[in-house]
Design a protein around this motif. Sequence first.
Motif, PDB file in Angstrom:
ATOM      1  N   MET A  64      -1.581   5.304   9.233  1.00 55.39           N
ATOM      2  CA  MET A  64      -2.143   4.275  10.106  1.00 55.39           C
ATOM      3  C   MET A  64      -1.266   4.092  11.341  1.00 55.39           C
ATOM      4  O   MET A  64      -1.767   3.985  12.468  1.00 55.39           O
ATOM      5  N   LEU A  68      -2.428   4.732  15.124  1.00 55.29           N
ATOM      6  CA  LEU A  68      -2.375   3.654  16.115  1.00 55.29           C
ATOM      7  C   LEU A  68      -1.612   4.085  17.363  1.00 55.29           C
ATOM      8  O   LEU A  68      -2.034   3.801  18.486  1.00 55.29           O
ATOM      9  N   ARG A  72      -0.969  -6.211  24.093  1.00 52.73           N
ATOM     10  CA  ARG A  72      -1.720  -6.936  23.065  1.00 52.73           C
ATOM     11  C   ARG A  72      -2.096  -6.020  21.911  1.00 52.73           C
ATOM     12  O   ARG A  72      -2.153  -6.455  20.763  1.00 52.73           O
ATOM     13  N   LEU A  73      -2.317  -4.753  22.235  1.00 56.40           N
ATOM     14  CA  LEU A  73      -2.648  -3.805  21.161  1.00 56.40           C
ATOM     15  C   LEU A  73      -1.485  -3.646  20.192  1.00 56.40           C
ATOM     16  O   LEU A  73      -1.680  -3.656  18.967  1.00 56.40           O
ATOM     17  N   ARG A 105       0.863  -1.195   0.000  1.00 56.46           N
ATOM     18  CA  ARG A 105       0.000   0.000   0.000  1.00 56.46           C
ATOM     19  C   ARG A 105       0.892   1.235   0.000  1.00 56.46           C
ATOM     20  O   ARG A 105       2.057   1.166   0.416  1.00 56.46           O
ATOM     21  N   ASN A 165      -1.216  -6.712  17.964  1.00 58.60           N
ATOM     22  CA  ASN A 165      -2.179  -6.681  16.865  1.00 58.60           C
ATOM     23  C   ASN A 165      -1.830  -5.616  15.840  1.00 58.60           C
ATOM     24  O   ASN A 165      -1.993  -5.818  14.639  1.00 58.60           O
ATOM     25  N   ALA A 166      -1.347  -4.474  16.333  1.00 61.69           N
ATOM     26  CA  ALA A 166      -0.973  -3.401  15.410  1.00 61.69           C
ATOM     27  C   ALA A 166       0.169  -3.850  14.504  1.00 61.69           C
ATOM     28  O   ALA A 166       0.146  -3.619  13.287  1.00 61.69           O
ATOM     29  N   TRP A 222       0.502  -5.734   5.391  1.00 63.73           N
ATOM     30  CA  TRP A 222       0.427  -4.907   4.188  1.00 63.73           C
ATOM     31  C   TRP A 222       1.739  -4.864   3.415  1.00 63.73           C
ATOM     32  O   TRP A 222       1.932  -4.021   2.552  1.00 63.73           O
ATOM     33  N   ASP A 231       0.885  -6.886  13.666  1.00 63.22           N
ATOM     34  CA  ASP A 231       0.324  -7.862  12.724  1.00 63.22           C
ATOM     35  C   ASP A 231      -0.353  -7.152  11.550  1.00 63.22           C
ATOM     36  O   ASP A 231      -0.115  -7.486  10.388  1.00 63.22           O
ATOM     37  N   ALA A 232      -1.190  -6.173  11.893  1.00 62.25           N
ATOM     38  CA  ALA A 232      -1.955  -5.489  10.862  1.00 62.25           C
ATOM     39  C   ALA A 232      -1.030  -4.798   9.863  1.00 62.25           C
ATOM     40  O   ALA A 232      -1.195  -4.913   8.652  1.00 62.25           O
TER      41      ALA A 232
END
Lengths: 198, 198
Positions: free
Chosen positions: A159, A163, A182-183, A151, A186-187, A194, A189-190
Amino acid sequence: MARIPAPERRAALVQAAVRVIARGGVAAATTRAIVAEAGMSLASFHYAFTSQAELMREVVAWVVAGEQLAVLPEDIPEGGLREVLHAGLQRYLELLRENPTREQAVNELALYALRTPELQDLAREQYDRYHALAAEALVVAAQRTGSIWNRPITEVARMLIALTDGLTLSWLVDRDDAAADRLIDNAADALAGWATTP
Amino acid sequence: MARIPAPERRAALVQAAVRVIARGGVAAATTRAIVAEAGMSLASFHYAFTSQAELMREVVAWVVAGEQLAVLPEDIPEGGLREVLHAGLQRYLELLRENPTREQAVNELALYALRTPELQDLAREQYDRYHALAAEALVVAAQRTGSIWNRPITEVARMLIALTDGLTLSWLVDRDDAAADRLIDNAADALAGWATTP
DNA sequence: GACCATCTGGGTCGTCCGTCCCACTTTTGT
DNA sequence: ACAAAAGTGGGACGGACGACCCAGATGGTC
């Protein structure tokens, strides 16, 4: 009081102001509180600055510069892209945990600058720089791990900033370390999702 | 001035305070500015409230309640999970664009509450409710689209809140509509990626 | 229609704010 | 060494703030 040339006095007052704001918020940044924090007399303030607004402008600029320096130098990115991203986020989280009041002060100053017409440009520059910095860091991270972003880098950077801002606010509110950990998991990972990592 | 029973007067003052804060920030929320906005005399203020701090507590509570009502009722979720999530985010973004000053006021009030010892619990409750609300909405979205979340719903909810907070801040700063649109695109992608949609 | 709790307006108090002024001391340049 | 420049300290100013007080107006209740 010792004799201090005006430029140094300005710097000392700016840093004292940041400490006062971290302790009591922007509203507490009165000239009297600031000179007390700096150990000066009230007259010294208006010798170094023509007005309190002039000081606040320098405070915002100084905080922005400090934030840049603190986040930029990534120590040792090792492993895959996801791990590099995670390490960067964790680094910021540690910074946040170390002195939360300062980070809250940064947030308050951003909103304050947004409200003050003659400081709005500073707030925009601040975020422009954040986004540029994030984009730069993301490019470096991809290079080191041989990854390619799928992207536009500007979108990924935005992003990332969003975040970290959200992470900051939520941790400042509930101080939930586990949830913050944990946030950022996940961040990472997200974001890593990409890029293609061959 | 018309004769108004105390409870209604309290409500009128709270709403006037919100408007004043939206216009000039928390610092502008002086008793005099608030009664002027409400069209009352200064004495009426201290008849309805014992102190300004008591008013601020109700202001924070009222804003939180309003925020809840505004975001909760999702109109017509149609299509896949990603589209439902995207629609929800877009709904919030439109809300933000409609009156940015109010949303900025909410942010400032959150930081203000975080600073004021007797309001800290309100700030925490505010975010607890946000997280619970987000989790609820995410569960409903998954049910309607026959999806199953692969990660703990609390983690997804926290990510959603962090993203909207970050979206809010970045849009408030640079008012970049296109960038905000792309951010919610990417956010919807990221969140939808954590559910399996058979 | 009278009464009493409920409201209202205007004025006042003490405090803190940003800014300014002026007499004084210290450093600097020559 | 001495004058000019730079820096310092204490005090004072007008204004805005939160809080309070009290005399009077209002409205529901019996």
